[in-house]
Design a protein around this motif. Structure first.
Motif, PDB file in Angstrom:
ATOM      1  N   GLY B  24       0.737  -0.863   0.168  1.00  0.00           N
ATOM      2  CA  GLY B  24       0.151  -0.691  -0.272  1.00  0.00           C
ATOM      3  C   GLY B  24       0.984   1.440   0.346  1.00  0.00           C
ATOM      4  N   TYR B  25       1.659   0.791   0.882  1.00  0.00           N
ATOM      5  CA  TYR B  25       2.575   2.154   1.008  1.00  0.00           C
ATOM      6  C   TYR B  25       3.990   2.629  -0.380  1.00  0.00           C
ATOM      7  CZ  TYR B  25       6.341   5.331   2.357  1.00  0.00           C
ATOM      8  OH  TYR B  25       7.574   6.722   2.762  1.00  0.00           O
ATOM      9  N   ALA B  26       3.280   1.745  -1.097  1.00  0.00           N
ATOM     10  CA  ALA B  26       4.622   1.649  -2.818  1.00  0.00           C
ATOM     11  C   ALA B  26       3.682   2.369  -3.318  1.00  0.00           C
ATOM     12  CB  ALA B  26       4.890   0.424  -2.711  1.00  0.00           C
ATOM     13  N   ALA B  27       2.319   1.750  -3.669  1.00  0.00           N
ATOM     14  CA  ALA B  27       1.886   2.365  -4.657  1.00  0.00           C
ATOM     15  C   ALA B  27       0.914   3.265  -3.834  1.00  0.00           C
ATOM     16  CB  ALA B  27       0.140   1.123  -3.846  1.00  0.00           C
ATOM     17  N   LEU B  28       1.210   4.114  -2.512  1.00  0.00           N
ATOM     18  CA  LEU B  28       0.276   5.004  -2.689  1.00  0.00           C
ATOM     19  C   LEU B  28       1.690   7.067  -2.753  1.00  0.00           C
ATOM     20  CD1 LEU B  28      -1.782   6.654  -0.613  1.00  0.00           C
ATOM     21  CD2 LEU B  28       0.026   7.159   0.922  1.00  0.00           C
ATOM     22  N   LEU B  29       3.033   5.819  -2.659  1.00  0.00           N
ATOM     23  CA  LEU B  29       3.743   7.023  -3.615  1.00  0.00           C
ATOM     24  C   LEU B  29       4.076   6.865  -5.315  1.00  0.00           C
ATOM     25  CD1 LEU B  29       7.655   4.853  -1.656  1.00  0.00           C
ATOM     26  CD2 LEU B  29       6.342   7.472  -1.363  1.00  0.00           C
ATOM     27  N   LEU B  34       0.530  11.988  -9.889  1.00  0.00           N
ATOM     28  CA  LEU B  34      -0.415  11.267 -10.144  1.00  0.00           C
ATOM     29  C   LEU B  34      -1.663  12.154  -9.884  1.00  0.00           C
ATOM     30  CD1 LEU B  34      -1.551   9.649 -13.364  1.00  0.00           C
ATOM     31  CD2 LEU B  34      -2.933   8.416 -11.727  1.00  0.00           C
ATOM     32  N   TYR B  35      -1.725  12.300  -8.659  1.00  0.00           N
ATOM     33  CA  TYR B  35      -2.986  13.302  -7.803  1.00  0.00           C
ATOM     34  C   TYR B  35      -2.618  14.446  -7.927  1.00  0.00           C
ATOM     35  CZ  TYR B  35      -5.155  15.075  -3.642  1.00  0.00           C
ATOM     36  OH  TYR B  35      -5.203  15.559  -2.687  1.00  0.00           O
ATOM     37  N   VAL B  36      -1.026  14.363  -7.613  1.00  0.00           N
ATOM     38  CA  VAL B  36      -0.900  16.325  -7.152  1.00  0.00           C
ATOM     39  C   VAL B  36      -0.889  16.863  -9.133  1.00  0.00           C
ATOM     40  CG1 VAL B  36       1.861  17.606  -7.529  1.00  0.00           C
ATOM     41  CG2 VAL B  36       1.002  16.004  -5.288  1.00  0.00           C
ATOM     42  N   MET B  37      -1.029  15.784  -9.400  1.00  0.00           N
ATOM     43  CA  MET B  37      -0.912  16.550 -11.296  1.00  0.00           C
ATOM     44  C   MET B  37      -2.343  16.525 -11.517  1.00  0.00           C
ATOM     45  SD  MET B  37       1.765  13.913 -13.947  1.00  0.00           S
ATOM     46  CE  MET B  37       0.688  14.576 -15.312  1.00  0.00           C
ATOM     47  N   ILE B  48      -3.310  26.827  -6.054  1.00  0.00           N
ATOM     48  CA  ILE B  48      -1.028  27.287  -6.749  1.00  0.00           C
ATOM     49  C   ILE B  48      -0.871  27.520  -5.866  1.00  0.00           C
ATOM     50  CG2 ILE B  48      -0.102  25.576  -7.782  1.00  0.00           C
ATOM     51  CD1 ILE B  48      -2.361  25.107 -10.114  1.00  0.00           C
ATOM     52  N   ARG B  49      -0.552  28.851  -5.662  1.00  0.00           N
ATOM     53  CA  ARG B  49       0.644  30.075  -5.914  1.00  0.00           C
ATOM     54  C   ARG B  49       0.122  30.318  -4.179  1.00  0.00           C
ATOM     55  NH1 ARG B  49      -0.581  34.129  -9.634  1.00  0.00           N
ATOM     56  NH2 ARG B  49       0.202  33.627 -10.962  1.00  0.00           N
ATOM     57  N   GLY B  50      -0.852  29.261  -3.413  1.00  0.00           N
ATOM     58  CA  GLY B  50      -1.345  29.816  -1.842  1.00  0.00           C
ATOM     59  C   GLY B  50      -0.506  28.392  -1.268  1.00  0.00           C
ATOM     60  N   GLY B  51      -0.248  27.859  -2.690  1.00  0.00           N
ATOM     61  CA  GLY B  51       1.358  26.955  -1.851  1.00  0.00           C
ATOM     62  C   GLY B  51       0.933  25.044  -1.416  1.00  0.00           C
ATOM     63  N   ASP B  52      -0.505  25.697  -0.805  1.00  0.00           N
ATOM     64  CA  ASP B  52      -0.740  23.873  -0.530  1.00  0.00           C
ATOM     65  C   ASP B  52      -0.901  23.356  -2.028  1.00  0.00           C
ATOM     66  OD1 ASP B  52      -1.120  21.373   0.403  1.00  0.00           O
ATOM     67  OD2 ASP B  52      -2.440  22.211   1.364  1.00  0.00           O
ATOM     68  N   LEU B  53       0.128  22.268  -2.133  1.00  0.00           N
ATOM     69  CA  LEU B  53      -0.116  21.479  -3.514  1.00  0.00           C
ATOM     70  C   LEU B  53      -0.797  20.534  -2.886  1.00  0.00           C
ATOM     71  CD1 LEU B  53       3.750  21.430  -5.672  1.00  0.00           C
ATOM     72  CD2 LEU B  53       1.537  22.507  -5.974  1.00  0.00           C
ATOM     73  N   MET B  54      -0.861  19.823  -2.105  1.00  0.00           N
ATOM     74  CA  MET B  54      -1.961  18.321  -1.914  1.00  0.00           C
ATOM     75  C   MET B  54      -3.619  18.723  -1.037  1.00  0.00           C
ATOM     76  SD  MET B  54       0.252  16.047  -2.262  1.00  0.00           S
ATOM     77  CE  MET B  54       0.190  14.991  -1.214  1.00  0.00           C
ATOM     78  N   ALA B  55      -3.610  20.253  -1.706  1.00  0.00           N
ATOM     79  CA  ALA B  55      -4.773  20.192  -1.260  1.00  0.00           C
ATOM     80  C   ALA B  55      -6.127  19.991  -2.166  1.00  0.00           C
ATOM     81  CB  ALA B  55      -4.962  21.554  -0.431  1.00  0.00           C
TER      82      ALA B  55
END
Lengths: 350, 292
Positions: B24-29, B34-37, B48-55
């Motif tokens: 699961g961890y490897a899959a997450l990595l 892909l998620y970020v994109m 995006i400029r706000g800074g949180d790429l994961m949000a």
């Protein structure tokens, strides 16, 4: 339909002689069975006849035409393979029509032939299936149908029944024989199964070491084997062989001095005497004394292994006789049942 | 008793927990980029400029995808990726089909006919598999120039066909080397000669290896950047070069959301090919090794 003549046909792989000069004259409509141990050259011989390999020398004449140099596509020879070799991407109907299509037969005629062949082999309901949806026996029928469809001058069968189970094999064997009787196409059939050889062939060729050891009718092969190899290769359980000596009077004696028969002509000295297991019997007046070491009942007949001290022999008896291991017995050998072979060359002497 | 059964239960479950944990961890990595994109390709640039790429996006928008596809400034005109996407298809499809076809034919000839020098020919083709791309750049440029194909899509097709033949030949040679010989012999006796033997028997029974060859060639040709950058011009850029030009343009504002969308568009076809035929790929690679 045609007669086949092989004249001095031979094949070398590098320096190894796989087939020595093979001469066979096969009249139209014959059913020739090729038997022999693996590596005897029978597959090579089939490939040469089919045109899949080139001979190193000699001629192949089919129906009066020299086809030695013709490619496989230019010979009107059909073959049924051990693995059936059905084209997996085509339906049964397309498989049967394929050789006709390759020869430019018009579509309507092809379809008619497919119907005829399917009716003859009772595979009409399978015509639209793919080979992988068929059982072994059905595949075998389709393979035969494909070979039949083009009306070849010569049929080749390369161990066609060896992938089938025992019961189906017997059925298909009878069917092939019936088919040959009906179509009358000259046929060569390779097998290592003696029963197939004996029941199907009008003639049998026994091959060993790239040579024909004997070419004769099944009956003659069995009753008058030309040499020691043929005698031991044909027959199950196999023939009993004794080392024997021919004395000056022509009497054959076993090493312990027992006389088992006569050989009218021939040199004095060592010979090999053979007796088929069914020609011998357990009788109180038998020449040979021994002790039963093993009894193998098969149902219709029983094999008794008898230890003679210097050798062990098999006696074949019908039914289920009351014999037990350990019993002392006498074995009778009728003198006329003896096959006598030279101890050196193995050739038949009587 | 109870304690013991608890122990066996733990010893049975623990390896599984660990296994799935690691996987699961490897899959997450692997899925993280892909998620970020994806997430950032549907956000307005301000977020995006706000800074949180994961949000997760606050204001969902497909505008970046639209911009990337048809508005972004790549060449002289603001055409978006569309024409380059088309270029890539015009380059990839013929290159894949032609190289697969030639590879199949090579494999057929190399395995079914014993001719003088067959091993040498195969060795030479194999050697081409190991030549680094960079070595052939200059001779290839010269060749394309002589053929008047420099800077054109057909020129790129030629380059990829030539480079692909080594691989595709290898695939098909190995597949046909394990092709049941009795089938070939049977077809020859049935009257099939050189071409019909190939087109009626071997080729129709090559689906698994064709799939392998197509996937392999499609991914390589579509994803290629070096040849595209070397041998194309503004009218014939494949999408990889266009994407690079878009992302690396030094003028104006960096529109990250558009870049993410563009990168996704560029990668989508290969992703799709894998999803649609991945199982054939594995099956095809195994074919021949285990005959069933």
């Amino acid at each position: 339909m045609a007669e086949l003549a092989l004249q001095g046909l031979h094949k070398l792989f590098g320096a190894t002689r796989v087939l020595h000069e093979i001469d066979i004259q096969l009249p139209d409509g014959e059913f020739l069975v090729l038997v022999g141990p693996s590596g005897c050259g029978k597959s090579t011989l089939m490939n040469l006849i089919a045109g899949l390999e080139e001979p190193s020398g000699g001629r192949i004449v089919l129906g009066g035409q020299d086809i030695t140099a013709a490619g496989p596509a230019d010979r009107n020879i059909a073959m049924v393979f051990q693995s059936y070799a059905l084209y997996p991407n085509m339906t049964v109907a397309a498989n049967i029509a394929f050789p006709l299509e390759m020869r430019g037969v018009p579509k309507a005629e092809r379809e008619k032939t497919v119907q005829d062949v399917a009716a003859m082999l009772q595979i009409a309901p399978l015509l639209q299936r793919k080979p992988r949806q068929l059982s072994g026996g059905q595949r075998q029928r389709v393979a035969i149908g494909r070979a039949l469809a083009r009306h070849p001058q010569l049929f080749l069968f390369d161990e066609p029944l060896s992938n089938l189970d025992a019961k189906l094999r017997v059925d298909m064997r009878a069917e092939i024989k019936r088919l040959h009787m009906r179509t009358g196409v000259t046929t060569i059939y390779v097998t290592h199964d003696q029963v197939e050889a004996m029941t199907l062939g009008t003639r049998i060729a026994v091959l060993d070491g790239g040579r024909i050891q004997q070419l004769a009718t099944p009956l003659e092969i069995y009753t008058r084997p030309a040499n020691r190899f043929v005698a031991t290769f044909i027959g199950s359980p196999s023939i009993n062989l004794f080392d024997a000596t021919r004395d000056a009077a022509g009497v054959l004696r076993l090493p312990d001095g027992t006389a088992i028969g006569e050989l009218a002509n021939g040199p004095a000295g060592k010979v090999v005497a053979g007796v088929r297991p069914e020609d011998m019997g357990l009788r109180d007046d038998g020449q040979l004394a021994g002790r039963i070491s093993l009894v193998e009942p098969t149902g219709p007949e029983t094999y008794a292994l008898v230890d003679l001290g210097h050798t062990e022999i098999t006696v074949r008896m019908s039914g289920l006789p009351n014999v037990v291991p350990g019993a002392a017995v006498r074995v009778h050998v009728p003198p006329q049942a003896l096959h006598v072979f030279s101890a050196d060359s193995g050739e038949r002497l009587n | 008793m109870a304690e013991r059964s608890l122990k066996t239960a733990v010893s049975r479950v623990l390896p599984r927990v660990l296994l799935y944990g690691v996987l699961g961890y490897a899959a997450l990595l692997f899925l993280m980029p892909l998620y970020v994109m994806l997430v950032n390709s549907v956000k307005p640039l301000d977020e995006i400029r706000g800074g949180d790429l994961m949000a997760w996006p606050d204001a969902f928008t497909l505008q970046p995808w639209h911009d990337a596809w048809s508005l972004a400034q790549i060449g002289v005109q603001a055409t978006g990726l569309k024409p380059y996407f088309v270029n890539s298809f015009l380059m990839t499809l013929p290159a894949v089909l032609i190289s697969t076809g030639i590879g199949a034919f090579n494999g057929y000839v190399l395995t079914q006919f014993r001719f003088r020098g067959a091993h040498l020919v195969f060795a030479a083709l194999m050697f081409s598999v190991f030549i680094p791309f960079q070595i052939v750049l200059i001779p290839m440029a010269r060749t394309l120039g002589l053929l008047h194909l420099a800077g054109t899509v057909p020129g790129l097709v030629l380059v990829h066909v030539v480079y692909g033949i080594g691989f595709t030949t290898l695939f098909f040679r190995n597949y046909y080397a394990a092709f049941p010989p009795e089938l070939v012999r049977s077809a020859r006796m049935d009257g099939a000669r050189f071409f019909r033997l190939f087109f009626r028997l071997l080729l129709p029974n090559s689906v698994p290896i064709i799939v392998v060859s197509v996937i392999w060639q499609f991914t390589n040709v579509w994803n290629d950047f070096l040849f595209g950058a070397s041998f194309s011009d503004y009218s014939s850029f494949p999408i990889t070069v266009a994407l690079n030009n878009l992302v690396n343009s030094s003028t104006g504002v960096k529109e990250y959301n558009v870049h993410f969308a563009a990168a996704f568009i560029a990668g989508a076809p290969t992703l799709l090919v894998y999803i649609l035929s991945g199982k054939y790929f594995v099956r095809g690679l195994m074919a021949g090794s285990v005959k069933g």
